[in-house]
Design a protein around this motif. Structure first.
Motif, mmCIF file in Angstrom:
data_model
loop_
_atom_site.group_PDB
_atom_site.id
_atom_site.type_symbol
_atom_site.label_atom_id
_atom_site.label_comp_id
_atom_site.label_asym_id
_atom_site.label_seq_id
_atom_site.Cartn_x
_atom_site.Cartn_y
_atom_site.Cartn_z
ATOM 1 N N LEU A 64 0.813 -1.219 0.000
ATOM 2 C CA LEU A 64 0.000 0.000 0.000
ATOM 3 C C LEU A 64 0.846 1.268 0.000
ATOM 4 O O LEU A 64 0.311 2.363 -0.108
ATOM 5 C CB LEU A 64 -0.934 0.007 1.218
ATOM 6 C CG LEU A 64 -1.912 -1.164 1.322
ATOM 7 C CD1 LEU A 64 -2.707 -1.077 2.622
ATOM 8 C CD2 LEU A 64 -2.855 -1.173 0.113
ATOM 9 N N LEU A 65 2.161 1.094 0.143
ATOM 10 C CA LEU A 65 3.039 2.260 0.210
ATOM 11 C C LEU A 65 4.387 1.911 -0.391
ATOM 12 O O LEU A 65 5.003 0.900 -0.036
ATOM 13 C CB LEU A 65 3.212 2.702 1.677
ATOM 14 C CG LEU A 65 4.091 3.933 1.926
ATOM 15 C CD1 LEU A 65 3.440 5.171 1.336
ATOM 16 C CD2 LEU A 65 4.337 4.114 3.417
ATOM 17 N N ASP A 66 4.826 2.734 -1.303
ATOM 18 C CA ASP A 66 6.140 2.565 -1.921
ATOM 19 C C ASP A 66 7.055 3.654 -1.368
ATOM 20 O O ASP A 66 6.987 4.812 -1.780
ATOM 21 C CB ASP A 66 6.029 2.666 -3.446
ATOM 22 C CG ASP A 66 7.361 2.376 -4.121
ATOM 23 O OD1 ASP A 66 8.256 1.820 -3.445
ATOM 24 O OD2 ASP A 66 7.499 2.711 -5.314
ATOM 25 N N VAL A 67 7.894 3.269 -0.413
ATOM 26 C CA VAL A 67 8.750 4.243 0.271
ATOM 27 C C VAL A 67 10.006 4.504 -0.541
ATOM 28 O O VAL A 67 10.755 3.572 -0.854
ATOM 29 C CB VAL A 67 9.127 3.747 1.687
ATOM 30 C CG1 VAL A 67 9.960 4.796 2.405
ATOM 31 C CG2 VAL A 67 7.870 3.429 2.487
ATOM 32 N N HIS A 68 10.224 5.758 -0.883
ATOM 33 C CA HIS A 68 11.435 6.144 -1.607
ATOM 34 C C HIS A 68 12.631 6.046 -0.663
ATOM 35 O O HIS A 68 12.531 6.398 0.518
ATOM 36 C CB HIS A 68 11.286 7.578 -2.123
ATOM 37 C CG HIS A 68 12.397 7.994 -3.044
ATOM 38 N ND1 HIS A 68 13.575 8.557 -2.581
ATOM 39 C CD2 HIS A 68 12.511 7.919 -4.403
ATOM 40 C CE1 HIS A 68 14.361 8.819 -3.615
ATOM 41 N NE2 HIS A 68 13.745 8.442 -4.724
ATOM 42 N N PRO A 69 13.767 5.521 -1.126
ATOM 43 C CA PRO A 69 14.949 5.381 -0.260
ATOM 44 C C PRO A 69 15.344 6.679 0.433
ATOM 45 O O PRO A 69 15.728 6.680 1.598
ATOM 46 C CB PRO A 69 16.037 4.913 -1.235
ATOM 47 C CG PRO A 69 15.287 4.210 -2.325
ATOM 48 C CD PRO A 69 14.004 4.960 -2.477
ATOM 49 N N GLY A 70 15.258 7.808 -0.299
ATOM 50 C CA GLY A 70 15.595 9.097 0.313
ATOM 51 C C GLY A 70 14.645 9.448 1.436
ATOM 52 O O GLY A 70 15.061 9.941 2.490
ATOM 53 N N MET A 71 13.361 9.169 1.217
ATOM 54 C CA MET A 71 12.364 9.439 2.249
ATOM 55 C C MET A 71 12.592 8.552 3.465
ATOM 56 O O MET A 71 12.444 8.985 4.612
ATOM 57 C CB MET A 71 10.961 9.198 1.687
ATOM 58 C CG MET A 71 9.840 9.440 2.671
ATOM 59 S SD MET A 71 8.218 9.104 1.954
ATOM 60 C CE MET A 71 7.167 9.425 3.386
#
Length: 328
Positions: free
Chosen positions: A113-120
């Motif tokens: 449900l969530l694609d977390v960006h590495p930078g984030m």
């Protein structure tokens, strides 16, 4: 090791990297190297579901928010000791908030449900690291502060209000939070250095020794000191009894803190002393259990406040029943 459990463990270890990069790098590498031999070594690993982290974190968060609101609402609780207790509750809230936020991110990510960006994720880790480290430093600092406050109350009862003024209490609180945030930032900047672990463990031990020494002195000399106020009125004797009750309450808080945080600090010590020993590897594999104990400390503290303080218990009950809103 199950994939879900391994994923949760790795993220949680990264979540605590502020206390040692070795915890993420050295310990995880050791675990991965010895995982194939886990059955032969007889290591017992307790698997803890992510939902349990989230549930305990939410309960702890609600409890500590109620404590802060109760102290803010009841003017009878507007005293230096309760100000320090309020700050201790805020420290516990930092643990709860960081746990809830990270666990929710992991659950959403695991369910697609969530694609977390590495930078984030890196920015989130840095914020959570500051919160966790600030919680450790501030909790220990406020436990020491409360111990000193109880010491002054008991042995300098007649001068207490001139020594521990509201202005001085506020100054102490501001300095503790400033030092906690500053040290947390430094620990993150230099998180790859083992000196970070040494500093945290040393601070933990020094704080416990200092607090324990004050309490020991209080309890050993309390009986002798009580004789000095026998000649005073009952009001003085009641003040002495109240002060001792406060000292006992904080002794319980210190004991719970030590039991809940002790395994985690032992974990850090083992990283420095025996990172490759099989028995230490078994200890490392249950890192999630140590994190649960830390969350439990945040959950238990408000129960101790309420059990030991009738005034606080009464106000908490009013908040829970919303009697303050309905005018009951």
């Amino acid at each position: 090791m199950m994939a879900n459990q391994s994923h949760h463990t790795l993220l949680l270890m990264h979540h605590m990297k502020l206390t040692a990069a070795a915890l993420l790098e050295e310990t995880n590498n050791t675990i991965n190297t010895t995982e194939a031999n886990a059955d032969s070594t007889g290591c017992v690993q307790i698997r803890i579901p992510q939902e349990l982290f989230l549930t305990l974190g939410l309960i702890s968060l609600v409890e500590n928010i109620l404590v802060v609101l109760a102290i803010f609402k009841n003017r009878n609780l507007h005293s230096p000791m309760y100000y320090f207790i309020c700050c201790l509750a805020v420290s516990d809230m930092l643990v709860s908030v960081s746990n809830v936020v990270e666990t929710m991110f992991m659950l959403l990510n695991d369910h697609g449900l969530l694609d977390v960006h590495p930078g984030m994720l890196r920015h989130l880790d840095n914020v959570i690291d500051v919160m966790i480290c600030s919680s450790v430093v501030s909790s220990l600092s406020f436990l020491c502060t409360i111990a000193a406050d109880r010491y002054i109350t008991i042995f300098y009862a007649l001068r207490y209000h001139s020594i521990m003024t509201t202005q001085r209490a506020v100054t102490i609180i501001a300095l503790v939070w400033l030092a906690s945030v500053a040290s947390s930032t430094l620990f993150i900047v230099y998180h790859t250095d083992n000196a970070v672990i040494v500093c945290l463990v040393t601070f933990f031990c020094v704080a416990l020794v200092f607090t324990a020494a004050l309490y020991l002195h209080m309890f050993v000399l309390a009986y002798l000191h009580s004789r000095r106020i026998v000649a005073f009125r009952k009001r003085s004797r009641r003040r002495q009894a109240t002060s001792m009750k406060g000292a006992i309450t904080l002794t319980i808080l210190l004991g719970v803190f030590t039991l809940c945080w002790g395994p985690f600090f032992l974990h850090l010590i083992l990283i420095l002393t025996c990172p490759t020993w099989p028995i230490c590897n078994c200890f490392f594999r249950n890192f999630n259990l140590f994190l649960i104990l830390i969350i439990c400390n945040s959950l238990i503290d408000p129960l101790i406040y309420a059990y030991r303080s009738q005034e606080l218990r009464k106000t908490l009950k009013e908040l829970v029943l919303c009697s303050w809103y309905f005018g009951v």
